[in-house]
Scaffold this motif. Structure first.
Motif, PDB file in Angstrom:
ATOM      1  N   SER A 119     -47.329  -0.466  21.515  1.00  0.00           N
ATOM      2  CA  SER A 119     -47.880   0.705  22.202  1.00  0.00           C
ATOM      3  C   SER A 119     -47.722   2.010  21.426  1.00  0.00           C
ATOM      4  O   SER A 119     -48.341   3.011  21.785  1.00  0.00           O
ATOM      5  N   LEU A 295     -51.105   6.259  25.811  1.00  0.00           N
ATOM      6  CA  LEU A 295     -51.363   6.501  27.227  1.00  0.00           C
ATOM      7  C   LEU A 295     -52.779   7.002  27.486  1.00  0.00           C
ATOM      8  O   LEU A 295     -53.196   7.102  28.645  1.00  0.00           O
ATOM      9  N   GLU A 298     -55.149   5.191  29.873  1.00  0.00           N
ATOM     10  CA  GLU A 298     -54.720   5.253  31.276  1.00  0.00           C
ATOM     11  C   GLU A 298     -55.042   6.601  31.909  1.00  0.00           C
ATOM     12  O   GLU A 298     -55.211   6.701  33.117  1.00  0.00           O
ATOM     13  N   PHE A 358     -45.898   1.868  28.149  1.00  0.00           N
ATOM     14  CA  PHE A 358     -47.034   2.557  28.745  1.00  0.00           C
ATOM     15  C   PHE A 358     -46.538   3.339  29.959  1.00  0.00           C
ATOM     16  O   PHE A 358     -45.392   3.190  30.384  1.00  0.00           O
ATOM     17  N   SER A 359     -47.432   4.138  30.541  1.00  0.00           N
ATOM     18  CA  SER A 359     -47.011   4.993  31.648  1.00  0.00           C
ATOM     19  C   SER A 359     -46.611   4.154  32.860  1.00  0.00           C
ATOM     20  O   SER A 359     -47.228   3.120  33.143  1.00  0.00           O
ATOM     21  N   ASP A 360     -45.587   4.604  33.572  1.00  0.00           N
ATOM     22  CA  ASP A 360     -45.209   3.934  34.807  1.00  0.00           C
ATOM     23  C   ASP A 360     -45.722   4.708  36.016  1.00  0.00           C
ATOM     24  O   ASP A 360     -45.220   4.551  37.122  1.00  0.00           O
ATOM     25  N   SER A 362     -48.902   5.416  38.517  1.00  0.00           N
ATOM     26  CA  SER A 362     -50.138   4.758  38.962  1.00  0.00           C
ATOM     27  C   SER A 362     -51.303   5.729  38.857  1.00  0.00           C
ATOM     28  O   SER A 362     -51.111   6.956  38.813  1.00  0.00           O
ATOM     29  N   PRO A 363     -52.556   5.213  38.822  1.00  0.00           N
ATOM     30  CA  PRO A 363     -53.727   6.111  38.767  1.00  0.00           C
ATOM     31  C   PRO A 363     -53.755   7.112  39.921  1.00  0.00           C
ATOM     32  O   PRO A 363     -54.136   8.276  39.726  1.00  0.00           O
TER      33      PRO A 363
END
Length: 459
Positions: A119, A295, A298, A358-360, A362-363
């Motif tokens: 990543s 990121l 995302e 990666f990002s934790d 949520s969208p």
């Protein structure tokens, strides 16, 4: 021939067992904090350095155990009668132990790569000297331990050294740093440069790095310390011992005046490449920093959805692009980055990164953060604006003010709900004009006006 002697010395000594113990400890330390360095090479090197608080005491104790080998087998007097100098008998085992310690440290670093390589979109060159200093620190600890074990060949030497070294590495830097605060907990004196002689690093901002000049001076100091350990290991007589100490004294005398004050936080510098923006231009521009480039996929979807929502409710004045802020919680990056925000750019806080790299977030959480960021700018008033921002976001989405869970007083929730009801009771054009004016006031740091426009007649 020398290599063969070294292999025999290593095989017939406790080096394999010590190395295995250090690998297990290092692996345990690295694998329990993968979220701290996942997706970032600099953070991986920093976390590997943080393991030195445990690995150096163990390397020191292991060296002490090896150093008392002759006494343990009751052959020290016998070997002392031979014509072969002591240093010639000591060097093969010392070299083998050093090689084992370097291997241990590199394995500790390599264990983190599966959480970084997939990543990470950016490899800072400074990762290499930061890692090299850590390996050199283990060698210095190991050789000093061997010298201590030979000088004091007692069973208790190894555990005592381990405990003392752990206490020194853990508590002394904190004590020295805390002594620089006054009774009001205000920093009145920078941390002394000598703190950088301790190689363990606790943490580092994602956008910063340790300068190569600092790593070079630390390497110089640790090389001098390792030389002193090796010379002490082979020294016979007081004069030889006194001369053996000289490299460490000279190393400290050269390094300390050239090292910066402020400890690791003071010596860390902005990494210009880390804060460069990486953008997706297939639509409204969305950018993240190069340090967090992984990121970007995302962020793109929620960012463009947020821009579209704001544009639908506030046509003509909505932001047209989104970018990640280059300021983390220590508030040190903004001025260095020379980052100027304009009203057409929606700037959001750097995302937290989970153990996957990666990002934790949520969208939906990211969309909520982006909508909130549309009404936020760092001002020097210190006046909280979260209630007004919650009202503005609720007006945009058509929902209710989101004030978080359980941390807001009931009267504040009632105040926000009442403000939103009053706002929605206005004619549509008046609502839009008020919200547009409120956003302009928020971005202009006119906090009183921001509140008065959204809370209408409320106090």
């Amino acid at each position: 021939m020398t290599g063969r002697i070294m292999r025999i010395e290593v095989r017939r000594s406790a080096v394999p067992g010590i190395a295995l113990l250090l690998v297990i400890v290092g692996a345990a330390l690295m694998l329990t904090v993968t979220g701290g360095y996942a997706g970032r090479w600099t953070q991986l090197a920093v976390y590997a350095r943080s393991t030195l608080m445990m690995l150096m005491p163990l390397a020191l104790a292991g060296g002490a155990w090896l150093g008392r080998r002759d006494r343990r087998h009751r052959v020290d007097e016998l070997f002392g009668t031979t014509v072969r100098p002591r240093w010639r008998r000591s060097v093969p085992l010392a070299a083998g132990y050093a090689l084992a310690l370097v291997t241990v440290y590199l394995l500790t670093f390599l264990l983190g790569i599966p959480w970084v390589a997939p990543s990470a979109g950016y490899f800072p060159v400074s990762t290499i000297p930061i890692t090299a200093v850590g390996a050199l620190a283990l060698v210095a600890a190991g050789w000093l331990g061997m010298a201590a074990g030979r000088a004091v060949p007692r069973v208790a030497t190894a555990p005592v050294l381990a405990v003392v070294a752990f206490a020194v590495l853990t508590f002394v830097p904190d004590y020295v740093s805390m002594s620089g605060y006054d009774e009001n907990f205000v920093k009145v004196r920078p941390d002394p440069a000598a703190l950088l002689l301790a190689p363990a690093i606790n943490s580092l901002n994602d956008f910063k790095t340790i300068p190569s000049s600092v790593s070079l001076l630390q390497a110089l100091w640790l090389a001098a310390l390792a030389t002193t350990g090796l010379l002490l290991l082979g020294a016979v007589g007081r004069r030889a011992v006194a001369l053996a100490v000289l490299p460490a004294v000279v190393g400290a005398a050269v390094a300390v005046p050239l090292l910066p004050t402020g400890g690791y936080s003071g010596s860390a510098v902005l990494d210009p490449a880390a804060v460069e923006l990486v953008c997706d231009d297939d639509g409204p521009q969305v950018c993240v920093t190069r340090a967090h480039a992984a990121l970007l996929p995302e962020v793109v979807g929620p960012a463009r959805k947020t821009l579209a929502l704001i544009d639908a409710k506030l046509p003509g004045t909505a932001p047209t692009r989104v970018e990640e802020g280059r300021q983390l919680v220590d508030n040190t990056v903004r001025s260095d980055a020379n980052h100027v925000r304009d009203d057409g750019t929606l700037v959001f806080d750097a995302l937290s990164i989970g153990w996957t790299g990666f990002s934790d977030v949520s969208p939906d959480e990211l969309s909520a953060a982006l909508l909130d960021a549309a009404w936020w700018r760092e001002c020097e008033t210190g006046y909280p604006t979260f209630l007004a921002r919650a009202v503005a976001v609720a007006w945009l989405t058509g929902g209710q003010p989101d004030l978080g869970r359980g941390s807001t007083a009931p009267e504040e929730r009632e105040k926000a709900d009442a403000a939103l009801r009053e706002l929605r009771n206005l004619p549509s054009d008046e609502q839009r004009k008020r919200v547009q004016a409120a956003r302009a006031a928020a971005l202009g740091c006119e906090i009183d006006r921001f509140h008065s426009l959204l809370f209408l007649a409320q106090p």
